[in-house]
Design an enzyme around this catalytic site. Structure first.
Site, PDB file in Angstrom:
ATOM      1  CB  SER A 192      -4.508  -6.652   4.165  1.00  0.00           C
ATOM      2  OG  SER A 192      -4.080  -5.399   3.738  1.00  0.00           O
ATOM      3  NE  ARG A 237      -2.494  -7.569  -4.837  1.00  0.00           N
ATOM      4  CZ  ARG A 237      -3.297  -7.992  -3.878  1.00  0.00           C
ATOM      5  NH1 ARG A 237      -2.843  -8.096  -2.661  1.00  0.00           N
ATOM      6  NH2 ARG A 237      -4.543  -8.334  -4.121  1.00  0.00           N
ATOM      7  CG  HIS A 290      -1.958  -1.026   1.284  1.00  0.00           C
ATOM      8  ND1 HIS A 290      -2.139  -1.859   2.366  1.00  0.00           N
ATOM      9  CD2 HIS A 290      -2.895  -1.389   0.374  1.00  0.00           C
ATOM     10  CE1 HIS A 290      -3.157  -2.681   2.120  1.00  0.00           C
ATOM     11  NE2 HIS A 290      -3.618  -2.421   0.913  1.00  0.00           N
ATOM     12  CE  LYS A 295     -14.500  -6.951   3.758  1.00  0.00           C
ATOM     13  NZ  LYS A 295     -13.241  -6.616   3.096  1.00  0.00           N
TER      14      LYS A 295
HETATM   15  O1  PNS Z   1      -8.838  -2.950  -0.003  1.00  0.00           O
HETATM   16  P1  PNS Z   1     -10.040  -3.534  -0.668  1.00  0.00           P
HETATM   17  O2  PNS Z   1     -10.830  -4.356   0.314  1.00  0.00           O
HETATM   18  O3  PNS Z   1      -9.704  -4.287  -1.925  1.00  0.00           O
HETATM   19  O4  PNS Z   1     -10.973  -2.302  -1.105  1.00  0.00           O
HETATM   20  C1  PNS Z   1     -12.202  -2.505  -1.719  1.00  0.00           C
HETATM   21  C2  PNS Z   1     -13.003  -1.194  -1.797  1.00  0.00           C
HETATM   22  C3  PNS Z   1     -13.124  -0.560  -0.430  1.00  0.00           C
HETATM   23  C4  PNS Z   1     -12.302  -0.229  -2.715  1.00  0.00           C
HETATM   24  C5  PNS Z   1     -14.403  -1.540  -2.374  1.00  0.00           C
HETATM   25  O5  PNS Z   1     -14.974  -2.577  -1.645  1.00  0.00           O
HETATM   26  C6  PNS Z   1     -15.340  -0.354  -2.361  1.00  0.00           C
HETATM   27  O6  PNS Z   1     -15.203   0.567  -3.157  1.00  0.00           O
HETATM   28  N1  PNS Z   1     -16.311  -0.364  -1.429  1.00  0.00           N
HETATM   29  C7  PNS Z   1     -17.245   0.731  -1.210  1.00  0.00           C
HETATM   30  C8  PNS Z   1     -18.652   0.374  -1.673  1.00  0.00           C
HETATM   31  C9  PNS Z   1     -18.762   0.572  -3.155  1.00  0.00           C
HETATM   32  O7  PNS Z   1     -18.543   1.632  -3.686  1.00  0.00           O
HETATM   33  N2  PNS Z   1     -19.139  -0.519  -3.853  1.00  0.00           N
HETATM   34  C10 PNS Z   1     -19.232  -0.552  -5.283  1.00  0.00           C
HETATM   35  C11 PNS Z   1     -17.863  -0.763  -5.888  1.00  0.00           C
HETATM   36  S1  PNS Z   1     -18.064  -1.232  -7.526  1.00  0.00           S
END
Ligand code: PNS
Length: 215
Positions: A157, A119, A46, A70
């Site tokens: 993570s 990645r 990150h 979560k």
């Molecule tokens: O670190 P991560 O868990 O891969 O991050 C995922 C994240 C937080 C970017 C994604 O789950 C997200 O954008 N969540 C917010 C809800 C949302 O906007 N959902 C629609 C995404 S298409």
């Protein structure tokens, strides 16, 4: 007589290009991006991406998702503190938290782009799906993908949490501060349970006198 420009105090022919651009085409645009994620915990992967993003965007907001569904290892407050410490050296990087849709948060903070890391090819499918959904929701927002350094291409993570929980070394995979916090989190009972499995000892054999003292 020497002619100088009032704004730059230099001869017109000596003016730097950036200033010429701003005078002829209006103010130079500042591009703000958000880097959303769970960051549970933040890793060196990150950090690598934050450093790269900070170099191409004028402003970068690391945005931690507050997801009530979560059950994270670290609280949002802890993750925020860790990320703030990790990014303290970057002038144009800030840390924030958000709930709900990423695109709504991006609009709220007037960001023009969403930064995400890729990645490996395996990340691509989900990231593409998410980027296209975000574009459907908010066509004006762009998703920008960047690759972290190869040495972090296997890092996540989830794996860091698992390795730390099972007593493996997470040195150089996360900043020292995060490593320390992870060690604090890993509760002694988990270590006992794991030790019993590895040594094949029964629960009663595993509880040696010296271990009991530490609890
Ligand atoms: O670190 P991560 O868990 O891969 O991050 C995922 C994240 C937080 C970017 C994604 O789950 C997200 O954008 N969540 C917010 C809800 C949302 O906007 N959902 C629609 C995404 S298409």
């Amino acid at each position: 007589m020497r002619h100088t420009h009032p704004a730059t105090d230099c001869h017109p022919r000596q003016r730097p290009h950036t200033i010429l651009l701003s005078l002829h085409e209006g103010p130079v645009k500042r591009i703000k991006a958000i880097y959303p994620g769970s960051f549970d915990p933040p890793t060196n992967g990150h950090l690598d991406l934050i450093e790269r993003g900070g170099k191409i965007f004028d402003e970068l907001v690391v945005a931690i998702l507050r997801n009530p569904e979560k059950d994270p290892l670290f609280s949002v407050a802890d993750r925020r503190k860790m990320l703030e410490a990790m990014t303290a050296g970057f002038d144009n990087v800030s840390v924030d938290t958000f709930e709900g849709l990423t695109v709504d948060y991006a609009l709220k903070v007037q960001a023009k782009a969403i930064l995400r890391g890729i990645r490996a090819i395996s990340d691509y499918e989900f990231e593409l799906q998410m980027a296209l959904m975000n574009r459907k929701l908010q066509p004006g927002l762009e998703t920008v993908f960047m690759m972290p350094a190869e040495k972090y291409s296997y890092l996540s993570s989830r794996l860091v949490r698992e390795v730390a929980r099972l007593g493996g070394s997470i040195e150089r995979l996360v900043p020292e501060l995060v490593e320390q916090k992870l060690h604090e989190k890993m509760d002694v009972a988990h270590k006992f349970a794991n030790g019993e499995q590895i040594t094949g000892k029964t629960p009663s054999e595993g509880k040696s006198k010296s271990r009991k003292k530490k609890v």
